[in-house]
Design an enzyme around this catalytic site. Structure first.
Site, PDB file in Angstrom:
ATOM      1  N   HIS A 101      -4.247   2.113 -43.890  1.00 45.02           N
ATOM      2  CA  HIS A 101      -4.532   1.046 -42.935  1.00 45.02           C
ATOM      3  C   HIS A 101      -3.230   0.540 -42.346  1.00 45.02           C
ATOM      4  O   HIS A 101      -2.282   0.259 -43.073  1.00 45.02           O
ATOM      5  CB  HIS A 101      -5.259  -0.115 -43.622  1.00 45.02           C
ATOM      6  CG  HIS A 101      -5.585  -1.223 -42.671  1.00 45.02           C
ATOM      7  ND1 HIS A 101      -6.727  -1.225 -41.908  1.00 45.02           N
ATOM      8  CD2 HIS A 101      -4.898  -2.331 -42.319  1.00 45.02           C
ATOM      9  CE1 HIS A 101      -6.734  -2.307 -41.137  1.00 45.02           C
ATOM     10  NE2 HIS A 101      -5.644  -2.998 -41.364  1.00 45.02           N
TER      11      HIS A 101
ATOM     12  N   ASP B 199     -16.634 -10.738 -42.989  1.00 41.08           N
ATOM     13  CA  ASP B 199     -15.343 -10.591 -42.304  1.00 41.08           C
ATOM     14  C   ASP B 199     -15.539 -10.553 -40.798  1.00 41.08           C
ATOM     15  O   ASP B 199     -14.759 -11.124 -40.041  1.00 41.08           O
ATOM     16  CB  ASP B 199     -14.618  -9.316 -42.766  1.00 41.08           C
ATOM     17  CG  ASP B 199     -13.340  -9.112 -41.960  1.00 41.08           C
ATOM     18  OD1 ASP B 199     -12.436  -9.964 -42.079  1.00 41.08           O
ATOM     19  OD2 ASP B 199     -13.256  -8.149 -41.169  1.00 41.08           O
TER      20      ASP B 199
ATOM     21  N   ARG C 226     -12.000 -16.702 -36.152  1.00 44.92           N
ATOM     22  CA  ARG C 226     -10.527 -16.857 -36.207  1.00 44.92           C
ATOM     23  C   ARG C 226      -9.916 -16.547 -34.849  1.00 44.92           C
ATOM     24  O   ARG C 226      -8.987 -17.207 -34.395  1.00 44.92           O
ATOM     25  CB  ARG C 226      -9.947 -15.912 -37.271  1.00 44.92           C
ATOM     26  CG  ARG C 226     -10.184 -16.400 -38.686  1.00 44.92           C
ATOM     27  CD  ARG C 226      -9.895 -15.298 -39.685  1.00 44.92           C
ATOM     28  NE  ARG C 226      -8.518 -14.857 -39.656  1.00 44.92           N
ATOM     29  CZ  ARG C 226      -8.105 -13.638 -40.025  1.00 44.92           C
ATOM     30  NH1 ARG C 226      -8.961 -12.731 -40.464  1.00 44.92           N
ATOM     31  NH2 ARG C 226      -6.840 -13.329 -39.980  1.00 44.92           N
TER      32      ARG C 226
ATOM     33  N   SER D 238      -9.081 -10.210 -45.206  1.00 43.11           N
ATOM     34  CA  SER D 238      -9.831  -9.483 -44.185  1.00 43.11           C
ATOM     35  C   SER D 238      -9.571  -7.974 -44.293  1.00 43.11           C
ATOM     36  O   SER D 238     -10.497  -7.160 -44.340  1.00 43.11           O
ATOM     37  CB  SER D 238      -9.412 -10.013 -42.809  1.00 43.11           C
ATOM     38  OG  SER D 238      -9.813  -9.161 -41.784  1.00 43.11           O
TER      39      SER D 238
ATOM     40  N   LYS E 112     -12.227  -4.919 -46.308  1.00 49.65           N
ATOM     41  CA  LYS E 112     -12.761  -3.733 -45.600  1.00 49.65           C
ATOM     42  C   LYS E 112     -12.344  -2.449 -46.313  1.00 49.65           C
ATOM     43  O   LYS E 112     -13.125  -1.512 -46.447  1.00 49.65           O
ATOM     44  CB  LYS E 112     -12.261  -3.716 -44.150  1.00 49.65           C
ATOM     45  CG  LYS E 112     -12.938  -4.778 -43.299  1.00 49.65           C
ATOM     46  CD  LYS E 112     -12.649  -4.598 -41.824  1.00 49.65           C
ATOM     47  CE  LYS E 112     -11.279  -5.050 -41.427  1.00 49.65           C
ATOM     48  NZ  LYS E 112     -11.155  -6.413 -40.931  1.00 49.65           N
TER      49      LYS E 112
HETATM   50  N1  URA Z   1      -6.652  -6.763 -39.150  1.00 52.32           N
HETATM   51  C1  URA Z   1      -7.779  -7.148 -39.809  1.00 52.32           C
HETATM   52  O1  URA Z   1      -8.642  -6.340 -40.094  1.00 52.32           O
HETATM   53  N2  URA Z   1      -7.904  -8.444 -40.152  1.00 52.32           N
HETATM   54  C2  URA Z   1      -6.970  -9.369 -39.864  1.00 52.32           C
HETATM   55  O2  URA Z   1      -7.140 -10.512 -40.208  1.00 52.32           O
HETATM   56  C3  URA Z   1      -5.820  -8.968 -39.180  1.00 52.32           C
HETATM   57  C4  URA Z   1      -5.691  -7.641 -38.847  1.00 52.32           C
END
Ligand code: URA
Length: 459
Positions: free
Chosen positions: A89, A168, A175, A190, A194
């Site tokens: 990621h 999320d 957000r 967040s 995931k």
């Molecule tokens: N990427 C994400 O998935 N969440 C965040 O809060 C910031 C970047």
């Protein structure tokens, strides 16, 4: 997710966090459940997010929030796959096409990768948007098909499953509208929720810092990486984080089809253009790190060597084609080198001789968004063909009249405005500029921040 009907008052929880109190797991569960069920209105979630933004979350709260976000939806079960499952990621950046290069290399070396990628709300498109520029490519494989492809090909990339981490999705949307994205515990929860829900045993993070990233400098990137590595480990995953700069765009291309084309060039050519060299190195480091963490390489140097071998002998390129075709992608244009078909391709040439200054990632992102490559709202259409391609790396000596960049536009009006902007950021200097290294180093599996020079010497 624990069932927390009406035991708490959301008003009291917001006041508790506003005053610097610590939220307990059942209180967090009450909030998230209520938010998804509609009994906690968005204005209360927005107020809670702002309270968290200012007061922060300690480690126990961040871990509990992450686990409650994971529990808000389904999880991908990869346990039926043979072999080591891996994921990566990136915390986001301009021109970041590392998934398209590092993942085929890692899969070619034996890792099993089921990757979920977002359609970005950012200025330049996410990995899912980049892949959508390949004609016929399907991002919506049903779970059984996704697992079969990973088992047979070693790699599948799909759009984020709507049933994974719904909390999320809601939190992120709020957000985004309430100026509370840039909060370290909220970003960590967040991202890691995931990744954990997506099921891989090995997770390599690429945490970015600089003008094109969430984190402004390496120290804040290390803090974010430490938190994310701990979060992943607390859920039983093997996690490390590469720390890399994002003050200039990554590689030569920014724009969806342009980035897929650059990834293809890197995978199919043993040598790459100097402007793509940093990107290529970062991809080898990410793929090598996945191989090392996954136990397929005895040490990091061996991981990098395996990834480099897969690049040199064409297995990475073959894997990219195999995976695109398995998901319905027509790779003829990519193979022929003409995936990018913009109406206008306009050159920018150097107006004097000198050294090329680094270009600012955030400004390039704005130009590329203006050309149509990103979206402001989820429902916005993306133009896959537009963007910018640089021909010289920062610090290179250029002669007057030499080609610095091409930009790809679908309307002349936009092209003219973009050209003015691009000219203003492509500066030529009389002296060589100070250049920041792309890779600062690694946050290793023991939570140690290790600069690159130290890592290289110890391998
Ligand atoms: N990427 C994400 O998935 N969440 C965040 O809060 C910031 C970047």
């Amino acid at each position: 997710m624990a069932d927390e009907k009406q035991r708490y008052s959301m008003y009291d929880l917001i006041a508790k966090k506003r005053d610097g109190g610590q939220l307990e797991r059942p209180e967090l569960a009450f909030w998230l459940q209520g938010m998804l069920a509609g009994s906690v209105p968005d204005y209360q979630t927005a107020a809670m997010l702002m309270a968290i933004f200012w007061r922060g979350l300690d480690e126990a709260e961040t871990f509990a929030l992450t686990e409650e976000i994971v529990a808000s939806g389904e999880q991908l079960d990869l346990q039926g796959l043979t072999g080591v499952t891996a994921d990566k990621h990136s915390t986001g950046g301009v021109g970041d096409k590392t998934t398209l290069i590092a993942m085929p290399l890692a899969a070619a070396c034996g890792l099993k990768i089921a990757k979920m990628s977002g359609r970005s709300l950012g200025k330049t498109g996410g990995t899912a948007d980049k892949l959508a520029s390949v004609p016929g490519f399907r991002l919506d494989l049903p779970e059984a098909e996704l697992l079969r492809q990973v088992s047979e090909v070693g790699l599948a990339v799909v759009a984020q499953n709507k049933n994974l981490t719904p909390a999320d999705k809601r939190l992120y949307a709020l957000r985004d509208m309430t100026a509370t994205v840039d909060s370290l515990p909220l970003i960590a929860a967040s991202v890691m929720s995931k990744k954990i829900a997506a099921g891989a045993q090995v997770i390599v993070l690429d945490v970015k810092y600089g003008s094109g990233a969430f984190m402004p400098d390496v120290d804040s990137a290390i803090k974010l990486a430490q938190l994310m590595v701990k979060l992943g480990q607390s859920c039983g995953r093997r996690v490390t984080a590469v720390l890399s700069a994002m003050s200039a765009p990554l590689g030569a291309a920014v724009g969806n089809a342009l980035e897929v084309a650059e990834a293809a060039e890197i995978l199919r050519q043993a040598e790459c253009a100097p402007v793509s060299a940093d990107l290529r190195r970062l991809c080898l480091v990410l793929a090598g790190e996945m191989l090392y963490l996954g136990g397929l390489a005895a040490n990091r140097a061996e991981g990098w060597r395996q990834a480099e071998a897969a690049l040199q002998d064409g297995r990475g390129w073959a894997k990219l084609l195999q995976f695109l075709q398995a998901q319905g992608g027509d790779t003829a244009a990519l193979e022929a080198g003409n995936l990018v078909q913009a109406a206008y391709i306009l050159p920018i040439k150097a107006d004097c001789a000198g050294y090329l200054a680094p270009v600012d990632a955030a400004r390039v992102a704005e130009i590329v968004q203006f050309l149509g490559a990103g979206r402001e709202r989820v429902e916005d259409e993306i133009d896959y063909q537009v963007g910018v391609r640089f021909h010289k790396p920062a610090g290179a000596w250029v002669e007057q009249g030499e080609l610095l960049a091409d930009f790809y536009a679908s309307s002349l009006l936009r092209a003219e405005a973009a050209e003015r902007e691009l000219r203003s950021i492509l500066q030529i200097l009389p002296e060589p500029p100070q250049l920041e290294p792309l890779i600062w180093g690694l946050l290793d599996e023991h939570g140690q921040a290790r600069p690159w020079a130290e890592l290289i010497n110890q391998q």
